[in-house]
Motif scaffolding. Structure first.
Motif: not given
Length: 219
Positions: A20-37
């Motif tokens: 549950n804590r990991f899920r919260v942290s994962e939702s806050q990770i920055y993701r670039s829409e330009q990078l498919q990785s």
């Protein structure tokens, strides 16, 4: 019908809290829409969470469901390793290169059996189409990568773990693979010795049932 022990239920609750804590942290990770990785890593993390939740569900239900829990534990190791391999490079373009290597490995898998379609009863034409779509996806990714970056080969799983400095868990992976592949060794849960007389029962003991959950915490 068997059930799980209080100790297993405690382990399940601990891992669920971590998840549950990991899920919260994962939702806050920055993701670039330009990078498919970045997009792929996000999807891998979702997949990883669901696999772990599957083990927790089995663990909360019945000790007799230990074999599928062990198979899922192997899947968790594989999914986690691929995710870490994508995440490993600090350079975002290197992560794109890693993604291309992963995708090419999938195409290789398709080509292994679509080259002889008459050997199968099923229509495998969709696999050929999927292979083409993946190649087009790779070409689109390549079009955005600066020209001085060179492609790499996907490693075998042992090499992958070594590159991540996780080689020590390879023996655990091999043990869990026996349950996924349905080898004779996987039936050790039902026999105390190889030459034991045949007894038609399901003698999985409660103490064995903590194994996949301990593996998850340790790995």
């Amino acid at each position: 019908m068997s059930s799980t022990s209080p100790d297993i239920q405690k382990v399940v609750k601990v891992i669920q809290a971590i998840l549950n804590r990991f899920r919260v942290s994962e939702s806050q990770i920055y993701r670039s829409e330009q990078l498919q990785s970045d997009i792929s890593i996000d999807n891998y993390l979702k997949l990883l969470i669901r696999h772990i939740e599957g083990i927790l569900y089995l663990g909360s239900k019945d000790i007799f469901l230990l074999p599928p829990a062990l198979s899922l534990a192997r899947t968790v190791i594989e999914t986690c390793a691929n995710t870490l391999w994508l995440l490993n490079p600090e350079d975002p373009w290197e992560r794109e290169i890693h993604l291309i290597a992963l995708l090419k490995e999938e195409i290789k898998g398709y080509k292994e059996y679509i080259k002889n379609p008459n050997n199968y009863k099923e229509d495998i034409s969709m696999s050929g189409k999927d292979s083409i779509l993946i190649q087009e996806y790779i070409n689109n990714i390549k079009g955005n990568i600066p020209p001085h970056y060179e492609e790499i080969q996907y490693l075998n799983f042992r090499g992958l773990l070594s590159s991540l400095k996780l080689y020590k868990i390879y023996p655990t992976y091999c043990i869990l693979s026996k349950f996924t592949q349905g080898t004779h060794s996987a039936t050790c849960l039902y026999k105390r010795a190889l030459d034991e007389d045949t007894v038609f029962r399901e003698p999985i003991e409660i103490k064995n049932g903590t194994l996949p959950y301990i593996l998850l915490v340790r790995n």
